[in-house]
Design an enzyme around this catalytic site. Structure first.
Site, PDB file in Angstrom:
ATOM      1  N   VAL A   1       0.848  -0.807   0.186  1.00  0.00           N
ATOM      2  CA  VAL A   1       0.569   0.046   0.089  1.00  0.00           C
ATOM      3  C   VAL A   1       0.841   0.900   0.459  1.00  0.00           C
ATOM      4  O   VAL A   1       1.957   1.117   1.109  1.00  0.00           O
ATOM      5  CB  VAL A   1      -0.684  -0.006   1.373  1.00  0.00           C
ATOM      6  CG1 VAL A   1      -1.884   1.085   1.280  1.00  0.00           C
ATOM      7  CG2 VAL A   1      -1.743  -0.736   1.342  1.00  0.00           C
TER       8      VAL A   1
ATOM      9  N   HIS B   1       3.314   3.746   5.921  1.00  0.00           N
ATOM     10  CA  HIS B   1       2.737   3.082   7.140  1.00  0.00           C
ATOM     11  C   HIS B   1       3.682   2.053   8.273  1.00  0.00           C
ATOM     12  O   HIS B   1       4.407   2.306   7.012  1.00  0.00           O
ATOM     13  CB  HIS B   1       1.566   2.685   7.087  1.00  0.00           C
ATOM     14  CG  HIS B   1       1.323   1.674   5.975  1.00  0.00           C
ATOM     15  ND1 HIS B   1       2.208   1.347   4.369  1.00  0.00           N
ATOM     16  CD2 HIS B   1       2.018  -0.042   5.951  1.00  0.00           C
ATOM     17  CE1 HIS B   1       2.091   0.136   3.895  1.00  0.00           C
ATOM     18  NE2 HIS B   1       2.173  -0.748   4.651  1.00  0.00           N
TER      19      HIS B   1
HETATM   20  P1  5GP Z   1       2.396  -2.988   3.738  1.00  0.00           P
HETATM   21  O1  5GP Z   1       2.838  -4.305   2.810  1.00  0.00           O
HETATM   22  O2  5GP Z   1       2.468  -1.783   2.478  1.00  0.00           O
HETATM   23  O3  5GP Z   1       3.609  -2.776   4.908  1.00  0.00           O
HETATM   24  O4  5GP Z   1       1.500  -3.191   4.359  1.00  0.00           O
HETATM   25  C1  5GP Z   1      -0.006  -2.642   4.221  1.00  0.00           C
HETATM   26  C2  5GP Z   1      -0.813  -3.439   5.380  1.00  0.00           C
HETATM   27  O5  5GP Z   1      -1.947  -2.828   4.816  1.00  0.00           O
HETATM   28  C3  5GP Z   1      -0.877  -5.150   5.802  1.00  0.00           C
HETATM   29  O6  5GP Z   1      -0.325  -5.923   6.288  1.00  0.00           O
HETATM   30  C4  5GP Z   1      -2.691  -5.519   4.773  1.00  0.00           C
HETATM   31  O7  5GP Z   1      -3.054  -6.283   5.330  1.00  0.00           O
HETATM   32  C5  5GP Z   1      -3.176  -3.980   5.286  1.00  0.00           C
HETATM   33  N1  5GP Z   1      -4.338  -3.701   5.034  1.00  0.00           N
HETATM   34  C6  5GP Z   1      -4.523  -3.823   3.176  1.00  0.00           C
HETATM   35  N2  5GP Z   1      -5.879  -3.472   2.703  1.00  0.00           N
HETATM   36  C7  5GP Z   1      -6.822  -3.174   4.179  1.00  0.00           C
HETATM   37  C8  5GP Z   1      -7.340  -2.589   4.244  1.00  0.00           C
HETATM   38  O8  5GP Z   1      -8.182  -2.285   4.328  1.00  0.00           O
HETATM   39  N3  5GP Z   1      -8.020  -2.075   5.580  1.00  0.00           N
HETATM   40  C9  5GP Z   1      -6.919  -2.050   6.634  1.00  0.00           C
HETATM   41  N4  5GP Z   1      -7.298  -2.031   8.367  1.00  0.00           N
HETATM   42  N5  5GP Z   1      -5.961  -2.983   6.845  1.00  0.00           N
HETATM   43  C10 5GP Z   1      -5.346  -3.092   5.482  1.00  0.00           C
END
Ligand code: 5GP
Ligand code: ZN
Length: 118
Positions: free
Chosen positions: A92, A96
Site C-alpha cells: 500500500v 505506514h
Molecule cells: P505493506 O505490505 O504495504 O507494508 O502493508 C500494508 C498492510 O495493510 C498489510 O499488512 C495489510 O494487511 C493491510 N491492509 C490492506 N488493506 C487494508 C484495509 O482495507 N484495512 C486495514 N485495516 N488494513 C489493510
C-alpha cells in the site's frame, strides 16, 4: 488526500484505535501478530523513502505517535516494521508503520519478509 488511496480513505473515515495531531492508528485487516496496528500519517507520502516530504517537526511527532500507539495498546516490547517499495514488501503506497506485539504468526512473518523469488 489522494482520492484513489486506500489509506487516505482510512485516515478520513476508518475505524481508528488512536488519533493524534495528523496521525491515526488502525488495526491491520490481516494481522501477523496478536497486536498488529498500523500508524498512518494524514499527509499522503507514498513511501518512507520520501520521509523528507514531512516537515521536521511533523516527522518528530510521527515517531512520538508510533511510540504512544504501542504504549496505548499495552505493549512494552514490540517490533516496528516499515516496508519500503515493492522490493521491500510494500503493498500500500501510503507511508505506514507496522506496530507488532504479543504472539507472532511465524509463518506469516516469514512470508512477509521473504522476497517474491525466494
Ligand atoms: P505493506 O505490505 O504495504 O507494508 O502493508 C500494508 C498492510 O495493510 C498489510 O499488512 C495489510 O494487511 C493491510 N491492509 C490492506 N488493506 C487494508 C484495509 O482495507 N484495512 C486495514 N485495516 N488494513 C489493510
Ligand atoms: Zn494516501
Amino acid at each position: 488526500m489522494s482520492s484513489d488511496c486506500l489509506f487516505c480513505k482510512l485516515v478520513a473515515e476508518g475505524d481508528h484505535v488512536g488519533k493524534g495531531n495528523g496521525f491515526v492508528a488502525i488495526r491491520d485487516i490481516n494481522p501477523m501478530a496478536e497486536t498488529h496496528l498500523l500508524v498512518l500519517p494524514a499527509r499522503h507520502v507514498d513511501t518512507f523513502r520520501d520521509v523528507g516530504a514531512f516537515p521536521d517537526e511533523e516527522a518528530g511527532r510521527m515517531l512520538r505517535f508510533v511510540a504512544e500507539t504501542a504504549k496505548a495498546a499495552g505493549l512494552e516490547d514490540y517490533r516496528l516494521l516499515v516496508n519500503v517499495g515493492p522490493g521491500g514488501g510494500q503493498t500500500v503506497f501510503h507511508l505506514h508503520w507496522h506496530v507488532l506485539g504479543g504472539r507472532f504468526d511465524g509463518t506469516r512473518i516469514a512470508k512477509t519478509l521473504a522476497t517474491e523469488d525466494a
